[in-house]
Design a protein around this motif. Structure first.
Motif, PDB file in Angstrom:
ATOM      1  N   THR A   1       6.996  42.094  59.398  1.00  0.00           N
ATOM      2  CA  THR A   1       6.028  42.492  58.389  1.00  0.00           C
ATOM      3  C   THR A   1       6.280  41.650  57.142  1.00  0.00           C
ATOM      4  O   THR A   1       7.333  41.022  57.002  1.00  0.00           O
ATOM      5  N   ASP A   2       5.318  41.640  56.225  1.00  0.00           N
ATOM      6  CA  ASP A   2       5.502  40.878  54.984  1.00  0.00           C
ATOM      7  C   ASP A   2       6.740  41.349  54.231  1.00  0.00           C
ATOM      8  O   ASP A   2       7.493  40.546  53.684  1.00  0.00           O
ATOM      9  N   GLU A   3       6.957  42.655  54.230  1.00  0.00           N
ATOM     10  CA  GLU A   3       8.116  43.215  53.520  1.00  0.00           C
ATOM     11  C   GLU A   3       9.425  42.779  54.186  1.00  0.00           C
ATOM     12  O   GLU A   3      10.378  42.390  53.499  1.00  0.00           O
ATOM     13  N   GLU A   4       9.476  42.833  55.524  1.00  0.00           N
ATOM     14  CA  GLU A   4      10.678  42.410  56.242  1.00  0.00           C
ATOM     15  C   GLU A   4      10.953  40.917  56.018  1.00  0.00           C
ATOM     16  O   GLU A   4      12.105  40.516  55.820  1.00  0.00           O
ATOM     17  N   LEU A   5       9.886  40.132  56.028  1.00  0.00           N
ATOM     18  CA  LEU A   5      10.049  38.700  55.794  1.00  0.00           C
ATOM     19  C   LEU A   5      10.555  38.442  54.380  1.00  0.00           C
ATOM     20  O   LEU A   5      11.450  37.617  54.176  1.00  0.00           O
ATOM     21  N   THR A   6      10.029  39.161  53.403  1.00  0.00           N
ATOM     22  CA  THR A   6      10.466  39.002  52.014  1.00  0.00           C
ATOM     23  C   THR A   6      11.954  39.315  51.884  1.00  0.00           C
ATOM     24  O   THR A   6      12.697  38.588  51.217  1.00  0.00           O
ATOM     25  N   LEU A   7      12.397  40.381  52.537  1.00  0.00           N
ATOM     26  CA  LEU A   7      13.819  40.748  52.495  1.00  0.00           C
ATOM     27  C   LEU A   7      14.683  39.692  53.187  1.00  0.00           C
ATOM     28  O   LEU A   7      15.756  39.323  52.686  1.00  0.00           O
ATOM     29  N   ALA A   8      14.214  39.194  54.330  1.00  0.00           N
ATOM     30  CA  ALA A   8      14.968  38.178  55.061  1.00  0.00           C
ATOM     31  C   ALA A   8      15.045  36.881  54.252  1.00  0.00           C
ATOM     32  O   ALA A   8      16.089  36.228  54.209  1.00  0.00           O
ATOM     33  N   VAL A   9      13.955  36.517  53.590  1.00  0.00           N
ATOM     34  CA  VAL A   9      13.928  35.305  52.768  1.00  0.00           C
ATOM     35  C   VAL A   9      14.915  35.442  51.613  1.00  0.00           C
ATOM     36  O   VAL A   9      15.673  34.506  51.307  1.00  0.00           O
ATOM     37  N   ALA A  10      14.927  36.604  50.969  1.00  0.00           N
ATOM     38  CA  ALA A  10      15.847  36.820  49.851  1.00  0.00           C
ATOM     39  C   ALA A  10      17.299  36.680  50.317  1.00  0.00           C
ATOM     40  O   ALA A  10      18.119  36.031  49.652  1.00  0.00           O
ATOM     41  N   ALA A  11      17.612  37.260  51.468  1.00  0.00           N
ATOM     42  CA  ALA A  11      18.979  37.164  51.998  1.00  0.00           C
ATOM     43  C   ALA A  11      19.299  35.726  52.417  1.00  0.00           C
ATOM     44  O   ALA A  11      20.385  35.216  52.147  1.00  0.00           O
ATOM     45  N   ALA A  12      18.343  35.056  53.047  1.00  0.00           N
ATOM     46  CA  ALA A  12      18.556  33.682  53.496  1.00  0.00           C
ATOM     47  C   ALA A  12      18.752  32.743  52.310  1.00  0.00           C
ATOM     48  O   ALA A  12      19.563  31.814  52.370  1.00  0.00           O
ATOM     49  N   SER A  13      18.030  32.990  51.223  1.00  0.00           N
ATOM     50  CA  SER A  13      18.162  32.119  50.046  1.00  0.00           C
ATOM     51  C   SER A  13      19.535  32.267  49.396  1.00  0.00           C
ATOM     52  O   SER A  13      19.970  31.392  48.657  1.00  0.00           O
TER      53      SER A  13
ATOM     54  N   GLY B   1      22.237  32.497  51.306  1.00  0.00           N
ATOM     55  CA  GLY B   1      23.199  31.934  52.244  1.00  0.00           C
ATOM     56  C   GLY B   1      23.456  32.742  53.497  1.00  0.00           C
ATOM     57  O   GLY B   1      24.304  32.365  54.300  1.00  0.00           O
ATOM     58  N   ASP B   2      22.731  33.830  53.726  1.00  0.00           N
ATOM     59  CA  ASP B   2      22.917  34.652  54.926  1.00  0.00           C
ATOM     60  C   ASP B   2      22.337  33.909  56.138  1.00  0.00           C
ATOM     61  O   ASP B   2      21.127  33.755  56.260  1.00  0.00           O
ATOM     62  N   ARG B   3      23.214  33.444  57.028  1.00  0.00           N
ATOM     63  CA  ARG B   3      22.782  32.652  58.183  1.00  0.00           C
ATOM     64  C   ARG B   3      21.952  33.471  59.171  1.00  0.00           C
ATOM     65  O   ARG B   3      21.020  32.945  59.771  1.00  0.00           O
ATOM     66  N   ARG B   4      22.281  34.717  59.357  1.00  0.00           N
ATOM     67  CA  ARG B   4      21.513  35.562  60.273  1.00  0.00           C
ATOM     68  C   ARG B   4      20.102  35.756  59.731  1.00  0.00           C
ATOM     69  O   ARG B   4      19.126  35.685  60.476  1.00  0.00           O
ATOM     70  N   ALA B   5      19.984  35.948  58.423  1.00  0.00           N
ATOM     71  CA  ALA B   5      18.663  36.095  57.808  1.00  0.00           C
ATOM     72  C   ALA B   5      17.883  34.789  57.917  1.00  0.00           C
ATOM     73  O   ALA B   5      16.671  34.801  58.166  1.00  0.00           O
ATOM     74  N   LEU B   6      18.560  33.659  57.756  1.00  0.00           N
ATOM     75  CA  LEU B   6      17.902  32.361  57.897  1.00  0.00           C
ATOM     76  C   LEU B   6      17.340  32.206  59.305  1.00  0.00           C
ATOM     77  O   LEU B   6      16.200  31.773  59.488  1.00  0.00           O
ATOM     78  N   SER B   7      18.123  32.574  60.283  1.00  0.00           N
ATOM     79  CA  SER B   7      17.663  32.513  61.671  1.00  0.00           C
ATOM     80  C   SER B   7      16.440  33.408  61.877  1.00  0.00           C
ATOM     81  O   SER B   7      15.476  33.019  62.532  1.00  0.00           O
TER      82      SER B   7
ATOM     83  N   MET C   1      14.122  25.327  55.368  1.00  0.00           N
ATOM     84  CA  MET C   1      15.542  25.667  55.372  1.00  0.00           C
ATOM     85  C   MET C   1      16.256  24.996  54.186  1.00  0.00           C
ATOM     86  O   MET C   1      17.080  25.621  53.528  1.00  0.00           O
ATOM     87  N   THR C   2      15.899  23.764  53.898  1.00  0.00           N
ATOM     88  CA  THR C   2      16.501  23.038  52.781  1.00  0.00           C
ATOM     89  C   THR C   2      16.075  23.627  51.436  1.00  0.00           C
ATOM     90  O   THR C   2      16.861  23.670  50.492  1.00  0.00           O
ATOM     91  N   ALA C   3      14.818  24.087  51.357  1.00  0.00           N
ATOM     92  CA  ALA C   3      14.282  24.598  50.090  1.00  0.00           C
ATOM     93  C   ALA C   3      14.682  26.046  49.809  1.00  0.00           C
ATOM     94  O   ALA C   3      14.608  26.487  48.647  1.00  0.00           O
ATOM     95  N   LEU C   4      15.087  26.784  50.816  1.00  0.00           N
ATOM     96  CA  LEU C   4      15.378  28.212  50.631  1.00  0.00           C
ATOM     97  C   LEU C   4      16.389  28.526  49.530  1.00  0.00           C
ATOM     98  O   LEU C   4      16.180  29.470  48.770  1.00  0.00           O
ATOM     99  N   PRO C   5      17.480  27.782  49.398  1.00  0.00           N
ATOM    100  CA  PRO C   5      18.428  28.133  48.321  1.00  0.00           C
ATOM    101  C   PRO C   5      17.797  28.062  46.919  1.00  0.00           C
ATOM    102  O   PRO C   5      18.250  28.749  46.011  1.00  0.00           O
ATOM    103  N   ARG C   6      16.757  27.244  46.756  1.00  0.00           N
ATOM    104  CA  ARG C   6      16.094  27.123  45.452  1.00  0.00           C
ATOM    105  C   ARG C   6      14.815  27.958  45.367  1.00  0.00           C
ATOM    106  O   ARG C   6      14.187  28.010  44.316  1.00  0.00           O
TER     107      ARG C   6
END
Length: 192
Positions: A4-16, A18-24, A64-69
């Protein structure tokens, strides 16, 4: 994996952060619609050694490269992804235009059970006709149709991506579909 949009937003926040599982999770979620988008813009086969899968992979690497920023600016994350994809597709088209080589594969040692030349020719003809129809549209109409019809994004999301309003997107989509319908009627008259 459809989030869902909400789940994706949470995963993006965690991935940004450095959470590798969230990035995956983010990459697994964006890859299918991203591939459909690239396939719609590039076509099914390879064009000048560039395939939709290659471009989709480049977009995933760029995301993936842009996520930290990356910082949430109040619009859907997929708008950010489609923005990157639009640039990568444009780069691929420019690269194809510059590369005039048409390499051929080595001769196989044995006959293949895959699709034959006739199948490829028919698929190529269908792809060519679809591409001709899409090329008859303005770049904005083509982009809106791909986003709305193939990707299924909302008018508001498409408006964010193309820098317009939801109402203008709906009008452009309606006009583009009417133009395609008219063009398809002409093709049927000529071929029929």
């Amino acid at each position: 994996m459809k989030l869902t949009d909400e789940e994706l937003t949470l995963a993006v926040a965690a991935a940004s952060k450095g959470d590798r599982r969230a990035l995956s999770t983010v990459l697994e979620s964006i890859r299918p619609p991203l591939f459909r988008y690239c396939r719609a813009r590039i076509g099914l086969g390879e064009r000048g050694n560039v395939s939709a899968d290659d471009v989709a992979q480049e977009v995933c690497m760029a995301v993936m490269t842009a996520l930290p920023r990356y910082r949430d600016q109040g619009r859907p994350f997929m708008s950010f992804v489609y923005g990157i994809a639009a640039h990568k597709v444009a780069d691929a088209h420019r690269g194809t235009a510059r590369n005039r080589q048409d390499p051929t594969a080595d001769m196989p040692d044995f006959a293949s059970s895959e699709q034959g030349p006739e199948d490829h020719a028919l698929l190529g003809e269908s792809s060519r006709r679809v591409q001709e129809l899409l090329d008859s549209l303005s770049p904005e109409q083509r982009e809106i149709l791909i986003l709305r019809v193939i990707e299924g994004v909302s008018a508001a999301e498409a408006a964010e991506i193309v820098g317009s309003t939801a109402g203008a997107v709906r009008v452009a989509q309606h006009r583009a579909l009417a133009k395609l319908k008219k063009s398809m009627g002409r093709v049927g008259e000529i071929d029929g």
